[in-house]
Design a protein around this motif. Structure first.
Motif, PDB file in Angstrom:
ATOM      1  N   PHE A  57       0.847  -1.199   0.000  1.00  9.01           N
ATOM      2  CA  PHE A  57       0.000   0.000   0.000  1.00  9.01           C
ATOM      3  C   PHE A  57       0.880   1.247   0.000  1.00  9.01           C
ATOM      4  CE2 PHE A  57      -3.403  -2.522   2.450  1.00  9.01           C
ATOM      5  CZ  PHE A  57      -4.119  -2.779   1.305  1.00  9.01           C
ATOM      6  N   LEU A 137     -10.076  -6.100  -3.979  1.00  5.28           N
ATOM      7  CA  LEU A 137     -10.502  -5.634  -2.665  1.00  5.28           C
ATOM      8  C   LEU A 137     -11.040  -4.209  -2.694  1.00  5.28           C
ATOM      9  CD1 LEU A 137      -7.680  -7.132  -0.425  1.00  5.28           C
ATOM     10  CD2 LEU A 137      -9.986  -7.987  -0.773  1.00  5.28           C
ATOM     11  N   PRO A 140     -15.493  -3.284  -2.181  1.00  2.00           N
ATOM     12  CA  PRO A 140     -16.098  -3.120  -0.844  1.00  2.00           C
ATOM     13  C   PRO A 140     -15.662  -1.829  -0.155  1.00  2.00           C
ATOM     14  CG  PRO A 140     -14.639  -5.054  -0.912  1.00  2.00           C
ATOM     15  CD  PRO A 140     -14.762  -4.552  -2.298  1.00  2.00           C
ATOM     16  N   GLN A 141     -14.417  -1.396  -0.393  1.00  2.00           N
ATOM     17  CA  GLN A 141     -13.970  -0.139   0.194  1.00  2.00           C
ATOM     18  C   GLN A 141     -14.778   1.027  -0.388  1.00  2.00           C
ATOM     19  OE1 GLN A 141     -11.692   0.724   2.629  1.00  2.00           O
ATOM     20  NE2 GLN A 141     -12.453   2.799   2.287  1.00  2.00           N
ATOM     21  N   TYR A 180      -6.457   2.214  -2.463  1.00  2.00           N
ATOM     22  CA  TYR A 180      -7.094   1.498  -3.572  1.00  2.00           C
ATOM     23  C   TYR A 180      -7.448   2.394  -4.749  1.00  2.00           C
ATOM     24  CZ  TYR A 180      -7.934  -2.438  -0.345  1.00  2.00           C
ATOM     25  OH  TYR A 180      -7.798  -3.486   0.520  1.00  2.00           O
TER      26      TYR A 180
ATOM     27  N   PRO B  48      -9.036  -3.710   4.517  1.00  5.07           N
ATOM     28  CA  PRO B  48     -10.107  -3.084   5.280  1.00  5.07           C
ATOM     29  C   PRO B  48     -11.412  -3.296   4.518  1.00  5.07           C
ATOM     30  CG  PRO B  48      -8.340  -1.529   4.793  1.00  5.07           C
ATOM     31  CD  PRO B  48      -8.025  -2.776   4.056  1.00  5.07           C
ATOM     32  N   SER B  49     -12.444  -3.629   5.243  1.00  2.00           N
ATOM     33  CA  SER B  49     -13.787  -3.829   4.702  1.00  2.00           C
ATOM     34  C   SER B  49     -13.894  -4.990   3.715  1.00  2.00           C
ATOM     35  CB  SER B  49     -14.346  -2.554   4.049  1.00  2.00           C
ATOM     36  OG  SER B  49     -13.652  -2.241   2.883  1.00  2.00           O
ATOM     37  N   GLU B  54     -15.764 -11.476  -0.398  1.00  2.00           N
ATOM     38  CA  GLU B  54     -14.403 -11.439  -0.924  1.00  2.00           C
ATOM     39  C   GLU B  54     -13.640 -12.705  -0.539  1.00  2.00           C
ATOM     40  OE1 GLU B  54     -15.925  -8.697   0.356  1.00  2.00           O
ATOM     41  OE2 GLU B  54     -16.152  -8.031  -1.719  1.00  2.00           O
TER      42      GLU B  54
END
Lengths: 537, 343
Positions: A57, A137, A140-141, A180, B48-49, B54
């Motif tokens: 990240f 991923l 969802p964020q 992200y 996160p989340s 997922e």
């Protein structure tokens, strides 16, 4: 298929290293190179793929631009990110409509990708579409900012886009600042997209199509990454280029070796030294330590509110009254952090900051009384778990928890579990009582409650179900009236303080150790070093 | 020619017989990894989340939603075609990772073994020649010290003295100074690659980088090698032909090296083979302490993360190397003692 590509990659890097680089590298002085050592791995260049490490990240923040970035402010002489200030990175400016449902984004007219081609609205639209629809991923964020469908992003002209929302989500813009939210050179990425992988996720794991401040020069997963400054970068806070021309990120698994490297002056920065090395480093002639409490994180002691006896709030309150917070804090962190206990308020909290100190006080007599009220005057048996990865700080806490609870009649069995097993049991809600930590990228009060205290999902550590909290979190999310928002947040904190589904105990310090000459270190919400801010004095 | 063919036949047969053993290793590792608690999908969908959806998606991508026998058959098919899966820890195909990392481990282990042999055989011989003397006791003490100090302690100690205090050694990270350029990837062995390209400055840099970790490892295996040399030498020195050689008044050096040592080498060779295989798999601590990008530290990281593919591949690789090393030792028996190769 993989082998030829890898061979080509090898040849290419080999040629660069043997041919052009050494001369270039020698010309650049050591002073303009930053060597960063870490115990973790960089396992992908694309932060969106499952399994991305925190280190990756951090790297992506330096390599990719987002549309927006958080500002930074000075707190007690240290730089800390400031999520209340949102500035343009790849965007030059934005306008929010009066109903807060449409964001108009103007791109920087002179921004270019690292291959020299101009940044267009089509690239940005593709990147945003990818963020909400690729199997990664990211979706969802982004759903936490009400960004869920490609239809929400519309191109106005070559340098302008609009983002439309169905509800005035207070975190829509902030979500465009998170790791992200990378903006990708779509022309380049599309060349590597396949029918199975329309968003080129496979290719971006080992390649970049970015516009950020640093260009990846070599990438050896699990070993090192070498970055070169992007001389055409326009996304800086005041248009300035970063100070360091070259960054070397190296994986050095042994913490003692990292400490040696810094003390010898061979490495410039590390953010994951052993806690026991920090006091030595503070006295060192060559190194300095910047310690900032992780203001968007928290260490918590959680109880599974769905199983007996922790389904009874009185039992949870009894545990809350029995724990020796100050001893735990000293034993675990040597006092290096911010306390989240011992607050003096009762009833309503003084402000809506979260996490903020809760009125938790050590009072064994009250604990015994609460246990008796809960119908368990003779206590009960339970287990207390922590993960091996967190053992250095969690093990002393576990010992003190066992001792303190033993005094009020609760018999605790300490369980130390390997990380993967701990995570699995935690996600499957099979741990009755445990210590762990959490961080929120977007430190908004409602977001903490939404993320950590609602819904049947993994991050609801205590499996807490409270209908009022769920109502309030949903209301606060779309609340445009600041006074109402404040009232809703205060009520959530009140309920939390009373029900104690989990005990937030402290925020550990983020300790960045660096050479004396390095300046400008900023504590970022993703808890990694931002090389763009660093300078050598 | 005839002996050569005999050796070849023996090697072929040995390799063929080892196939069922390798298959067994693959199956046992496969099952073991899945029996261990810890779900890789949960571990890797840790953003996160990242929610249930997922995790399930990732499990599906990894094929973990299928029943275990189906997974096993699939895996065996993949292994047969040379596909060992993809590591989630590094994000790379496991074969590529192993190809990049195995030379690093082999280079380190071989160097350490050479150092260990150069030290332990003379020490063992010296101890055997004067049993009970101060030399013998000195060697015994050194061996005990080497074997009882864990490698991470001796490694950190060597780093502290030679890098931190004295500054003689280069910084103990990776295979070459991070600011220097790596050699072109020919064999993956830096010392060989630098020598091939004639870059002697680079060769020296890589060599000095290698010394500290290699010494750390060598120290640890000094004991079995030196003790075995001593015991075996003692037995041989007491035998009739040595007495005869002494009676004939041959030069002491010739007696010790040409007659005694050569005959004493067989058990030492056996133990060398075992030591080598153990070192390759068990040098994870040395690799961690010296940030050495080898296979053992790679496998450990993968194991901690419940990353199945790299661990399975690592065990398979170690089993294969163990088989190969044993075959090699068998051949060397023939060189050390011609009687062995005659069937």
């Amino acid at each position: 298929m993989n082998i030829p590509r890898r061979a080509v990659f090898h040849l290419a890097t080999g040629a660069t290293l043997a041919g052009i680089l050494p001369v270039d590298a020698r010309a650049q002085s050591r002073a303009e190179t930053l060597r960063y050592v870490t115990g973790a791995n960089i396992n992908t260049l694309d932060p969106c793929v499952p399994g991305t490490t925190r280190e990756s990240f951090g790297l992506s923040m330096n390599v990719y631009d987002r549309l927006f970035a958080f500002g930074r402010k000075q707190v007690n002489g240290n730089w800390v990110f400031d999520s209340s200030v949102i500035r343009g990175e790849l965007a030059q400016s934005y306008e929010m409509s009066a109903d807060k449902l449409t964001i108009t984004i103007h791109l920087r007219p002179d921004a270019t990708w690292q291959d020299g081609s101009p940044v267009t609205a089509e690239d940005i639209k593709w990147s945003l579409d990818r963020a909400v629809s690729a199997k990664s991923l990211a979706p969802p964020q982004f759903s936490t900012g009400s960004l869920t469908s490609p239809d929400q992003f519309r191109i106005v002209d070559a340098k302008t886009l609009t983002v439309s929302l169905t509800k005035p989500d207070r975190l829509a813009l902030a979500n465009l600042c998170v790791p992200y939210a990378i903006m990708i050179n779509s022309k380049l990425a599309k060349q590597h997209a396949t029918a199975d992988d329309p968003w080129a996720l496979e290719w971006t794991k080992t390649n970049t199509a970015a516009s950020g401040a640093y260009i990846v020069e070599s990438y050896k997963p699990g070993e090192s990454v070498i970055l070169r400054r992007n001389e055409a970068w326009k996304g800086g806070a005041n248009g300035k280029l970063p100070f360091f021309r070259r960054i070397i990120l190296q994986t050095v698994p042994e913490a003692a070796t990292r400490a040696n490297l810094i003390e010898r002056g061979d490495a410039d920065l590390s953010i994951d030294l052993a806690a026991s090395d920090i006091p030595t480093m503070e006295k060192s002639a060559k190194a300095k330590v910047i310690s900032v409490p992780q203001t968007n994180g928290f260490t918590h002691i959680s109880m599974n509110t769905q199983v007996a006896p922790f389904d009874n709030p009185k039992v949870r309150q009894a545990i809350g009254a029995a724990l020796p917070y100050e001893n735990m804090f000293q034993a675990s962190l040597f006092g290096r952090g911010r306390r989240l206990y011992d607050a003096s308020w009762t009833g309503s909290p003084p402000n809506i900051d979260f996490p903020q100190p809760m009125p938790l006080k050590t009072d064994p007599a009250r604990a015994k009384q609460l246990l008796a009220e809960a119908g368990l005057p003779n206590g009960f048996k339970t287990s207390f778990a922590f993960s091996t990865g967190a053992a250095a700080t969690a093990e002393p806490v576990a010992a003190l928890v066992k001792e303190a609870l033993g005094k009020v009649g609760i018999d605790v069995d300490i369980q130390k579990k390997p990380d993967a097993e701990f995570n699995t049991m935690e996600a499957e809600k099979k741990l009755p009582f445990f210590i762990d930590a959490g961080t929120a990228w977007l430190p908004a009060t409602y977001y903490y409650f939404y993320l950590y205290f609602t819904r049947d999902q993994r991050w609801n550590f205590a499996s807490w179900k409270n209908t009022r909290i769920e109502e309030l979190a949903a209301l606060a999310r779309f609340e445009t009236d600041p006074a109402k928002y404040e009232a809703e947040c205060k009520e959530m904190i009140e309920i939390f303080a009373d029900q104690q589904p989990l005990l937030m105990v402290w925020q550990p310090n983020h300790d960045a150790v660096m050479a004396k000459s390095v300046d400008g270190y900023t504590y970022q919400f993703y808890r990694q070093a931002d090389f763009r801010d660093l300078v050598r004095a | 020619m005839k002996t050569f063919l005999a050796i070849l036949r023996r090697v072929g047969r040995r390799l063929l017989f080892s196939l069922p053993a390798l298959l067994g290793v693959v199956v046992v590792t496969f099952v073991l990894m899945r029996v261990l608690p810890g779900d890789p999908a949960v571990f890797f969908a840790a953003g996160p989340s990242a929610g249930k959806a997922e995790i399930d998606e990732l499990r599906h991508q990894m094929g973990l939603d299928k029943p275990m026998p189906v997974q096993l058959v699939r895996y065996l098919g993949d292994v047969a075609t040379g596909n060992l899966g993809r590591s989630l820890t590094t994000g790379q195909p496991v074969v590529a990772d192993m190809r990049a990392r195995l030379p690093a481990s082999l280079e380190l282990t071989c160097t350490a073994l050479v150092i260990a042999l150069f030290l332990s055989i003379p020490l063992g011989v010296a101890a055997a020649l004067r049993p009970g003397s101060p030399i013998d006791h000195g060697v015994r003490m050194l061996c005990t010290l080497g074997v009882c100090v864990p490698t991470f302690v001796s490694g950190l100690l060597l780093i502290y003295v030679f890098y931190y205090l004295l500054g003689w050694a280069p910084d103990p990270t990776a295979r070459i100074d991070i600011f220097a350029s790596t050699p072109p990837d020919i064999t993956g062995f830096y010392l060989i690659d630098f020598a091939l390209t004639g870059d002697w400055q680079g060769w020296w840099a890589a060599f000095t980088q290698l010394l500290l970790p290699a010494f750390t490892m060598a120290l640890f295996v000094l004991a079995p090698l030196a003790r075995m040399t001593r015991a075996s030498m003692l037995a041989v020195l007491g035998s009739d032909f040595i007495r005869t050689a002494n009676a004939l008044g041959l030069k002491p050096l010739r007696i010790v090296v040409a007659y005694a040592l050569r005959n004493a080498l067989l058990p030492v060779l056996t133990i060398t083979g075992i030591v080598f295989s153990t070192m390759l798999g068990a040098n994870v601590l040395v690799e961690k302490v010296f940030s050495w990008p080898g296979v053992a530290s790679y496998a450990l990281d993968a194991l901690l993360a419940s990353d199945y593919a790299p661990v399975q591949a690592f065990v398979l690789l170690m089993a294969t190397i163990f088989v190969l090393v044993n075959v090699l030792i068998d051949i060397l028996y023939g060189v050390a003692d011609p009687r062995v190769s005659v069937e």
